[in-house]
Write a protein that holds these residues in place. Structure first.
Motif, mmCIF file in Angstrom:
data_model
loop_
_atom_site.group_PDB
_atom_site.id
_atom_site.type_symbol
_atom_site.label_atom_id
_atom_site.label_comp_id
_atom_site.label_asym_id
_atom_site.label_seq_id
_atom_site.Cartn_x
_atom_site.Cartn_y
_atom_site.Cartn_z
ATOM 1 N N GLU A 63 6.562 15.512 19.870
ATOM 2 C CA GLU A 63 5.893 16.809 19.956
ATOM 3 C C GLU A 63 5.635 17.378 18.566
ATOM 4 O O GLU A 63 4.559 17.930 18.293
ATOM 5 N N GLU A 64 6.598 17.247 17.656
ATOM 6 C CA GLU A 64 6.426 17.743 16.284
ATOM 7 C C GLU A 64 5.338 16.945 15.548
ATOM 8 O O GLU A 64 4.525 17.516 14.824
ATOM 9 N N ILE A 65 5.316 15.640 15.759
ATOM 10 C CA ILE A 65 4.311 14.789 15.104
ATOM 11 C C ILE A 65 2.911 15.144 15.605
ATOM 12 O O ILE A 65 1.984 15.299 14.816
ATOM 13 N N VAL A 66 2.770 15.301 16.923
ATOM 14 C CA VAL A 66 1.477 15.643 17.515
ATOM 15 C C VAL A 66 0.998 16.998 16.996
ATOM 16 O O VAL A 66 -0.174 17.171 16.641
ATOM 17 N N ALA A 67 1.914 17.983 16.931
ATOM 18 C CA ALA A 67 1.538 19.319 16.458
ATOM 19 C C ALA A 67 1.105 19.286 14.987
ATOM 20 O O ALA A 67 0.132 19.950 14.602
ATOM 21 N N PRO B 126 0.807 -1.221 0.000
ATOM 22 C CA PRO B 126 0.000 0.000 0.000
ATOM 23 C C PRO B 126 0.840 1.271 0.000
ATOM 24 O O PRO B 126 1.911 1.317 0.581
ATOM 25 N N ASN B 127 0.317 2.292 -0.656
ATOM 26 C CA ASN B 127 0.939 3.610 -0.670
ATOM 27 C C ASN B 127 -0.077 4.606 -0.145
ATOM 28 O O ASN B 127 -1.237 4.587 -0.554
ATOM 29 N N PRO B 128 0.351 5.516 0.742
ATOM 30 C CA PRO B 128 -0.609 6.484 1.269
ATOM 31 C C PRO B 128 -0.981 7.516 0.205
ATOM 32 O O PRO B 128 -0.184 7.855 -0.660
ATOM 33 N N GLY C 20 0.865 4.364 17.535
ATOM 34 C CA GLY C 20 0.111 3.284 16.898
ATOM 35 C C GLY C 20 0.207 3.343 15.385
ATOM 36 O O GLY C 20 0.324 2.315 14.721
ATOM 37 N N ALA C 21 0.158 4.550 14.824
ATOM 38 C CA ALA C 21 0.279 4.701 13.366
ATOM 39 C C ALA C 21 1.662 4.267 12.895
ATOM 40 O O ALA C 21 1.804 3.609 11.861
ATOM 41 N N GLN D 198 -1.158 10.417 7.202
ATOM 42 C CA GLN D 198 -0.187 9.337 7.097
ATOM 43 C C GLN D 198 0.953 9.727 6.161
ATOM 44 O O GLN D 198 2.127 9.492 6.472
ATOM 45 N N ALA D 199 0.627 10.342 5.020
ATOM 46 C CA ALA D 199 1.662 10.792 4.082
ATOM 47 C C ALA D 199 2.534 11.865 4.739
ATOM 48 O O ALA D 199 3.757 11.882 4.561
ATOM 49 N N MET D 200 1.905 12.752 5.518
ATOM 50 C CA MET D 200 2.651 13.794 6.219
ATOM 51 C C MET D 200 3.600 13.161 7.240
ATOM 52 O O MET D 200 4.760 13.560 7.355
ATOM 53 N N LEU D 201 3.116 12.172 7.969
ATOM 54 C CA LEU D 201 3.934 11.481 8.957
ATOM 55 C C LEU D 201 5.139 10.820 8.295
ATOM 56 O O LEU D 201 6.266 10.940 8.779
ATOM 57 N N ILE D 202 4.914 10.157 7.178
ATOM 58 C CA ILE D 202 6.017 9.494 6.467
ATOM 59 C C ILE D 202 7.052 10.515 6.021
ATOM 60 O O ILE D 202 8.259 10.319 6.182
#
Length: 181
Positions: free
Chosen positions: A133-137, A109-111, A148-149, A117-121
């Motif tokens: 903290e950066e991921i949560v923001a 799969p590709n986001p 979990g992601a 999800q794409a932003m997180l990657i």
């Protein structure tokens, strides 16, 4: 006519009766050097073939390869013929295994672009990585959702390897290393 020993006959007959023509487990009492010698002789004659074992299907191992994987033994066409069985099943199993591997590689799969999800990657693939903290923001997720992601959607479903390490300032930084993901 091919002359088989009693041990060879037992191994080939048992393997021919199993769904995937798997020759494992070997008969009781056949272990160690005797098992290795018998199997190697059968491989040399083309009656058995060593293939990668599928841990997801619970296939029994013949030997471990050292990289966390292992191999199992399959009765070949020649092995089936040696005991008087038509080798149709082995060809079908080999084709199914080959197709299953190709499908697994194709369906990774590709986001979708623009998703969290794409932003997180993208954040994790950056050279500097990202702190929780950066991921949560950026995602507006709770920390447990972000973890979990990374574990589920990225690790298990996409096969990406997310690493984490404490940096000099004590903050944990998460990354997807280019060679690993």
């Amino acid at each position: 006519m091919i002359k088989l020993t009693e041990t060879q006959t037992i191994i080939l007959t048992a393997g021919a009766q199993r769904p995937d023509n798997i020759a494992m487990p070997l008969p009781k009492g056949l272990a160690g050097a005797a098992a290795k010698m018998a199997v190697n002789r059968m491989i040399e004659r083309g009656w058995l073939q060593e293939i990668d074992a599928s841990s997801s299907r619970g296939e029994p191992l013949w030997r471990e390869t050292g990289d966390g994987n292992g191999t199992t033994l399959v009765v070949t066409d020649a092995g089936l013929l040696a005991i008087g069985i038509e080798p149709v099943v082995v060809k079908a199993v080999v084709a199914i295994r080959k197709n299953a591997t190709e499908v697994a590689e194709v369906t990774k799969p590709n986001p979708r672009a623009g998703t969290k999800q794409a932003m997180l990657i993208a954040m994790l693939q950056a050279l500097e990585g990202a702190t929780m903290e950066e991921i949560v923001a950026a995602t507006q997720w709770q920390p447990h959702t972000a973890r979990g992601a990374m574990s589920g959607a990225l690790g298990k479903k996409q096969g990406l390897i997310v690493t984490s390490a404490k940096e000099g300032d004590g903050a944990r930084v998460y990354r997807i290393n280019p060679g690993l993901g």
